[in-house]
Design a protein around this motif. Structure first.
Motif, PDB file in Angstrom:
ATOM      1  N   THR B  85      46.389  42.372  31.994  1.00 22.68           N
ATOM      2  CA  THR B  85      45.977  41.960  33.336  1.00 22.68           C
ATOM      3  C   THR B  85      44.696  41.144  33.254  1.00 22.68           C
ATOM      4  O   THR B  85      43.641  41.674  32.934  1.00 22.68           O
ATOM      5  N   THR B  86      44.839  39.853  33.522  1.00 23.14           N
ATOM      6  CA  THR B  86      43.673  38.968  33.429  1.00 23.14           C
ATOM      7  C   THR B  86      43.662  37.997  34.609  1.00 23.14           C
ATOM      8  O   THR B  86      44.680  37.799  35.255  1.00 23.14           O
ATOM      9  N   ASP B  87      42.481  37.408  34.838  1.00 16.26           N
ATOM     10  CA  ASP B  87      42.380  36.373  35.866  1.00 16.26           C
ATOM     11  C   ASP B  87      42.871  35.066  35.251  1.00 16.26           C
ATOM     12  O   ASP B  87      42.130  34.395  34.538  1.00 16.26           O
ATOM     13  N   PHE B  89      43.322  32.029  36.008  1.00 16.21           N
ATOM     14  CA  PHE B  89      42.731  30.697  36.180  1.00 16.21           C
ATOM     15  C   PHE B  89      41.256  30.621  35.797  1.00 16.21           C
ATOM     16  O   PHE B  89      40.615  29.589  35.950  1.00 16.21           O
ATOM     17  N   GLU B  90      40.711  31.749  35.320  1.00 12.09           N
ATOM     18  CA  GLU B  90      39.317  31.750  34.850  1.00 12.09           C
ATOM     19  C   GLU B  90      39.258  31.314  33.391  1.00 12.09           C
ATOM     20  O   GLU B  90      40.232  31.465  32.648  1.00 12.09           O
ATOM     21  N   PHE B  98      31.723  37.692  33.782  1.00 13.59           N
ATOM     22  CA  PHE B  98      31.952  38.422  35.034  1.00 13.59           C
ATOM     23  C   PHE B  98      31.954  39.931  34.769  1.00 13.59           C
ATOM     24  O   PHE B  98      31.319  40.701  35.504  1.00 13.59           O
ATOM     25  N   SER B  99      32.636  40.330  33.710  1.00 16.99           N
ATOM     26  CA  SER B  99      32.722  41.762  33.384  1.00 16.99           C
ATOM     27  C   SER B  99      31.341  42.339  33.106  1.00 16.99           C
ATOM     28  O   SER B  99      31.030  43.457  33.520  1.00 16.99           O
ATOM     29  N   GLY B 101      28.480  41.350  34.310  1.00 18.71           N
ATOM     30  CA  GLY B 101      27.776  41.504  35.587  1.00 18.71           C
ATOM     31  C   GLY B 101      28.279  42.709  36.359  1.00 18.71           C
ATOM     32  O   GLY B 101      27.493  43.468  36.938  1.00 18.71           O
ATOM     33  N   LEU B 102      29.599  42.890  36.346  1.00 19.27           N
ATOM     34  CA  LEU B 102      30.209  43.990  37.097  1.00 19.27           C
ATOM     35  C   LEU B 102      29.657  45.339  36.643  1.00 19.27           C
ATOM     36  O   LEU B 102      29.527  46.270  37.433  1.00 19.27           O
ATOM     37  N   LEU B 141      40.731  40.867  26.733  1.00 22.30           N
ATOM     38  CA  LEU B 141      40.544  42.163  27.392  1.00 22.30           C
ATOM     39  C   LEU B 141      39.554  43.020  26.612  1.00 22.30           C
ATOM     40  O   LEU B 141      38.736  43.738  27.206  1.00 22.30           O
ATOM     41  N   LYS B 144      36.102  41.628  27.250  1.00 18.19           N
ATOM     42  CA  LYS B 144      35.623  42.046  28.578  1.00 18.19           C
ATOM     43  C   LYS B 144      35.110  43.499  28.531  1.00 18.19           C
ATOM     44  O   LYS B 144      34.079  43.826  29.100  1.00 18.19           O
TER      45      LYS B 144
END
Lengths: 253, 302
Positions: B85-87, B89-90, B98-99, B101-102, B141, B144
């Motif tokens: 499961t990935t974004d 279009f990133e 992003f990960s 920062g999250l 993954l 991330k």
């Protein structure tokens, strides 16, 4: 407060707007321009003034509100629905991010985008009609309040929807009709007494009326009532979002 | 590092996915959780990581309760999910940043670069994830999950569907993490993987943790060894003098097999008694149960 997480989600959502610039910004501006051409210039030139305001100028607050509502809902609902749809929501749920931070980030980004769009619509309108804004502070206030409230509403729809059809269902079948029937293109004083009473059950009436007051200093409904109703709707949305995170509804098994 | 006490999960349908599971995992350990499909491996990981709500029991990570002190607990954990499961279009760099920062960490491009280089992803940093192969997405993954420098990493079937080269690459990465003191919990269908990497092994079946054991002890305790004697002359039956050893004769009588467990064996006794029993050995070899044999035996209730 996990500021870095809020910033990461906010940046991610805003970057999505950048990637879909045509769909996010240009398309609504084009459709708004068409409204002005049809209702403002073609039909509006044959209409009488309403409360001392030309018809073209009269519909500006309603048109901005129409875009603000639909874009707030659309941005926020898609923002949270898409990670659920593709499965990347696992990362958000396993991160040290509180429900409040999640809502601030997603709703903040959605509200930012819809507010930007509203300002662009306002600037576009200024090309077609002579505009005056009697209460600019209140105009911005109503704009932000509406953007946040309907982004919260969109966030709820994005959590509730379990397919793309449902994601579009409420905006298309409920919000758009309510906006059209909420005095966007007419004063509710123009309606017969019975329909005027019925219209008062439409929450969008209060948004449009309050917003129009900030432009022209006149409204169908007292501005205090408009403000109160908008705040009440925002509190209702907040309560539902709180319940969603407390129960894990559609987020956690 | 991880302490689980009587953890249970029963769904509204009445299905019990996890039953009263208790488990302690030490810092720096590699723990492999084995079990057939639907045994409860992913449910266990999902509860600890906050994706599924438990219906009973408790768990702490680094002393922090996963429900009441979830911020501190989750900050210590990285999760590599089973599904890719990935974004789509990133870009690789953006999604890993992003990960980070999250999980509450400030931007650190140098750190992200190091992670991407370690996973051979640096030359793909500007690629959109949708353009990557399945194996590369798996690496993303992992990147991330490592972006916020977790102290504990959950790998839910990390090498499912990846080629042998990549699998060995990932084992190298996992060992490197363990050397840095990261605790690793992995579920896998590849028993070779558990055998190769794990310090301890847990077997879960129908929501119950039926066994937790040091890998070596498990293989010694439950593993069977076989001494296969190839005879110079076939025998019609096992000589009576060797009956005490429980030898198994092959159909053609050319081999005798002595099965023994991982404890003190009687191999020496057997070899000494063969000449007296009139058995001449042409060659001999030994075979050892793999973890796979042990696992199959356990889940079949042997």
């Amino acid at each position: 407060m996990n500021i870095h997480a809020i910033a990461a989600i906010y940046r991610f959502e805003m970057a999505r707007t950048g990637r879909t610039l045509l769909q996010s910004i240009v398309a609504p501006v084009v459709s708004t321009s068409l409204y002005f051409v049809v209702f403002g210039s073609a039909i509006g030139s044959h209409m009488n003034e309403i409360a001392g305001v030309s018809y073209g100028a009269f519909i500006v607050p309603g048109l901005i509100m129409l875009g603000l509502l639909t874009q707030s809902i659309s941005n926020a609902s898609f923002g949270i629905y898409f990670p659920r749809f593709v499965g990347t929501i696992y990362e958000l749920l396993s991160a040290p991010v509180s429900p409040l931070e999640t809502v601030i980030a997603y709703v903040g980004a959605a509200a930012t985008k819809s507010t930007m769009l509203a300002l662009i619509t306002l600037a576009t309108a200024a090309f077609f009609v002579d505009l005056r804004i009697d209460h600019p502070f209140w105009m911005i206030g109503f704009m932000l309040l509406t953007a946040i409230t309907f982004s919260l509403f969109g966030f709820i729809i994005g959590i509730w929807a379990d397919n793309f059809e449902k994601l579009q269902l409420i905006p298309l079948l409920i919000v758009t009709p309510l906006t059209f029937l909420g005095g966007s293109f007419y004063s509710i004083d123009m309606l017969p007494p019975f329909w005027r009473t019925v219209t008062l059950f439409n929450p969008v009436v209060y948004l449009v009326s309050g917003f129009r007051w900030s432009f022209f200093g006149a409204s169908d409904i007292h501005v205090g009532v408009s403000l109160g109703m908008t705040l009440a709707f925002m509190l209702a949305c907040m309560a539902i979002v709180f319940w969603i995170f407390r129960t894990g509804y559609r987020l956690k098994r | 590092m991880l302490s689980i006490r009587n953890l249970s999960k029963t769904y509204a349908s009445g299905f019990s996915a996890l039953k009263d599971v208790s488990l302690d995992i030490a810092p720096g350990e590699i723990f492999a959780l084995l079990g057939p499909n639907g045994a409860g491996k992913t449910t266990l990981i999902s509860i600890v990581c906050g994706l599924v709500r438990p219906t009973g029991g408790s768990a702490t990570i680094g002393g922090h309760d996963i429900l009441h002190d979830y911020r501190a607990a989750r900050a210590l954990v990285g999760l590599v999910p089973q599904e890719l499961t990935t974004d789509a279009f990133e870009t690789v760099f953006a999604t890993v940043s992003f990960s980070r920062g999250l999980f509450g960490k400030p931007r650190d491009p140098a750190r992200i670069e190091q992670i991407l280089r370690d996973l051979s992803l640096w030359d793909k940093k500007d690629n959109k994830i949708i353009t990557l192969s399945g194996g590369m997405k798996r690496r993303v993954l992992i990147a991330k999950a490592l972006s916020h420098e977790p102290r504990m990493l959950f790998l839910d079937e990390p090498t499912a569907g990846v080629d042998v080269e990549l699998r060995h690459d990932m084992w190298r990465v996992v060992r490197g993490l363990r050397d840095k003191g990261v605790t690793i919990i992995l579920t896998t269908h590849y028993l070779e993987e558990a055998e190769e990497m794990a310090d301890r092994i847990g077997v879960i079946q129908r929501g119950e943790l039926i066994l937790v054991e040091e890998k070596r002890a498990l293989m010694q305790k439950l593993g069977r060894k076989h001494l296969i004697l190839e005879l110079a002359e076939p025998v019609a039956a096992v000589p009576p003098a060797l009956a005490a050893f429980g030898l198994e004769r092959s159909e053609d009588g050319t081999t005798l097999t002595f099965a023994y467990d991982g404890g003190p064996s009687r191999v020496g006794d057997l070899l000494r008694e063969l000449p007296a029993a009139g058995v001449q050995v042409r060659d001999l070899k030994t075979e050892e149960s793999s973890l796979e044999d042990i696992f199959v035996g356990l889940v079949r209730g042997k």
